[in-house]
Design a protein around this motif. Sequence first.
Motif, short mmCIF file in Angstrom:
data_model
loop_
_atom_site.label_atom_id
_atom_site.label_comp_id
_atom_site.label_asym_id
_atom_site.label_seq_id
_atom_site.Cartn_x
_atom_site.Cartn_y
_atom_site.Cartn_z
N ALA A 124 0.82 -1.21 0.00
CA ALA A 124 0.00 0.00 0.00
C ALA A 124 0.85 1.26 0.00
O ALA A 124 0.38 2.33 -0.36
N ASP A 125 2.12 1.13 0.38
CA ASP A 125 3.03 2.28 0.41
C ASP A 125 3.93 2.30 -0.83
O ASP A 125 5.00 2.91 -0.81
N ALA A 126 3.52 1.60 -1.89
CA ALA A 126 4.30 1.53 -3.13
C ALA A 126 3.42 2.02 -4.29
O ALA A 126 2.83 1.23 -5.02
N PRO A 127 3.32 3.34 -4.48
CA PRO A 127 2.39 3.87 -5.48
C PRO A 127 2.75 3.51 -6.92
O PRO A 127 1.88 3.55 -7.79
N LYS A 128 3.99 3.14 -7.17
CA LYS A 128 4.42 2.78 -8.52
C LYS A 128 4.44 1.27 -8.75
O LYS A 128 4.85 0.81 -9.82
N PHE A 129 4.00 0.51 -7.76
CA PHE A 129 4.06 -0.95 -7.86
C PHE A 129 3.25 -1.42 -9.06
O PHE A 129 2.09 -1.05 -9.23
N ASP B 29 -1.46 -7.71 2.64
CA ASP B 29 -1.78 -7.89 1.23
C ASP B 29 -0.99 -9.11 0.75
O ASP B 29 0.18 -9.27 1.11
N PRO B 30 -1.60 -9.99 -0.05
CA PRO B 30 -0.86 -11.18 -0.49
C PRO B 30 0.44 -10.85 -1.22
O PRO B 30 1.37 -11.67 -1.22
N LEU B 31 0.51 -9.67 -1.84
CA LEU B 31 1.70 -9.31 -2.61
C LEU B 31 2.73 -8.53 -1.81
O LEU B 31 3.76 -8.13 -2.35
N ASP B 32 2.48 -8.28 -0.53
CA ASP B 32 3.54 -7.73 0.33
C ASP B 32 4.72 -8.70 0.31
O ASP B 32 4.53 -9.92 0.29
N TRP B 33 5.93 -8.16 0.33
CA TRP B 33 7.08 -9.04 0.19
C TRP B 33 8.03 -8.92 1.36
O TRP B 33 8.11 -7.90 2.03
N LEU B 34 8.76 -10.02 1.58
CA LEU B 34 9.62 -10.17 2.74
C LEU B 34 10.92 -9.40 2.54
O LEU B 34 11.67 -9.64 1.60
N LEU B 35 11.20 -8.48 3.46
CA LEU B 35 12.46 -7.73 3.46
C LEU B 35 13.50 -8.36 4.38
O LEU B 35 14.70 -8.34 4.08
N TRP B 36 13.04 -8.88 5.51
CA TRP B 36 13.97 -9.38 6.53
C TRP B 36 13.36 -10.61 7.18
O TRP B 36 12.21 -10.59 7.61
N ARG B 37 14.16 -11.69 7.21
CA ARG B 37 13.70 -12.95 7.77
C ARG B 37 14.34 -13.14 9.15
O ARG B 37 15.57 -13.22 9.27
N ALA B 38 13.52 -13.16 10.17
CA ALA B 38 14.04 -13.35 11.53
C ALA B 38 14.69 -14.72 11.65
O ALA B 38 14.37 -15.66 10.92
N GLU B 39 15.61 -14.83 12.59
CA GLU B 39 16.36 -16.06 12.75
C GLU B 39 15.45 -17.26 12.98
O GLU B 39 14.50 -17.21 13.75
N SER C 297 10.30 -0.53 -6.23
CA SER C 297 9.51 0.15 -5.19
C SER C 297 10.33 0.39 -3.94
O SER C 297 10.16 1.42 -3.27
N GLU C 298 11.25 -0.53 -3.61
CA GLU C 298 12.14 -0.29 -2.46
C GLU C 298 13.02 0.93 -2.72
O GLU C 298 13.19 1.78 -1.84
N GLY C 299 13.59 0.99 -3.93
CA GLY C 299 14.44 2.13 -4.25
C GLY C 299 13.68 3.44 -4.23
O GLY C 299 14.19 4.47 -3.76
N HIS C 300 12.43 3.42 -4.71
CA HIS C 300 11.59 4.61 -4.69
C HIS C 300 11.32 5.05 -3.26
O HIS C 300 11.43 6.25 -2.92
N ALA C 301 10.97 4.11 -2.40
CA ALA C 301 10.69 4.44 -1.01
C ALA C 301 11.92 4.96 -0.28
O ALA C 301 11.84 5.85 0.57
#
Length: 403
Positions: free
Chosen positions: A159-164, A193-203, A256-260
């Motif tokens: 939802a915070d990726a307007p160019k997605f 959202d099902p299309l949210d993606w994983l940035l960091w995987r906890a141990e 979208s990460e680079g944009h944010a």
Amino acid sequence: MRSWSAPNIPRLPGDSVPLRLYDTATKEIRPTDPGPTARLYVCGITPYDATHLGHANTYLAFDLVGRVWRDMGRQVHYTQNATDVDDPLLERADKTGQDWRELAEREIELFRSDMEALRVIPPRDYVGVTEVVGEVAELVRRLGPSTYTLEGDIYFDRADAPKFGEVSGYSEAQMLALSAERGGDPARPGKRDPLDWLLWRAERPGEPAWDTVLGRGRPGWHVECTAIALATLGAGFDVAGGGSDLIFPHHECGASEGHAATGEWPFARFYSHAGMVGLDGEKMSKSKGNLVFVSRLREQADPMAVRLVLLAHHYREDWEYTPGQLAAAEARLARWRAAVAGDSGPDPEPLLAAVRERLADDLDAPGALRAIDAWAEEALAGRGDRPAGLVRDLVDALLGVEL
């Protein structure tokens, strides 16, 4: 991380032709128009198996990009990563009883030797993900307003990726299907959202993890390339490249990460993608096991013939490999070498202009090969009395084939 040795590239006379390249995001062929230093990022291997022909197809395509830019008088800052920690690598190491670090280093070393044999110009920055875990964690922290935590894992909030969606142009249904197929987790409970993606995987127990500003864990798949590109090239670099299977989700999410992170759009001025290589009617992939390894082809034939197999196909084309293609490439290589060995032939200047024009037109390598075939046929027929040294140099500098 150590790269591989660079080939010598002859300098060519006369005027170059500016490179026009297909951009996946705009669906147009446009002038690349880099500054004095062209900036190129190509996504690297996940080193759990040897380099196959599909890998080589991708890296040779972007090797041509760099060669045309160099012929234009540009310096080239080329960055490539190696995803030396990720689920497929860990799964292969566990399945085969190997240490994941040793598996990664062995396959990266084989990749280096394959690229060197194919005369692919090495990246200036060759970066393993394990070398920049701290930097990746810092980037994820910077993305904080666009993220949320789920059971210790950190997700990017779509939802915070307007160019997605603007890189791929895919529909919602296509993106959902590809997310599930290519390492995403659209069905995970608790996601916004099902299309949210994983940035960091906890141990997790038994998995590698690092102490960072986010706690112990490791990067998700897409964010490492964003962090490495930002650190080495900065936002708004000229070309982000890879195979067409990286259009979504990898390049879409990274954009979208680079944009944010920077507020700049587009994150890369061009998103360019090489086609898929098939075998026996299916895309060549590690998961399917239908691989033609570059190292084995090098045992059968001159690496320059292997390079000619790839150059015979337009980089955006999906194609299927057959052993007959290697035999045809060997015959072509022998004809070219015989033609320049005679040290005389037709005027090479028109050939240089033709090869430059073909490559500048969205890397039309097959057209360039046909032009050289025609010159070689005339030379072998004894027509022309001009020295052949320039032909040898242009084939080397622009196509990377040593005659």
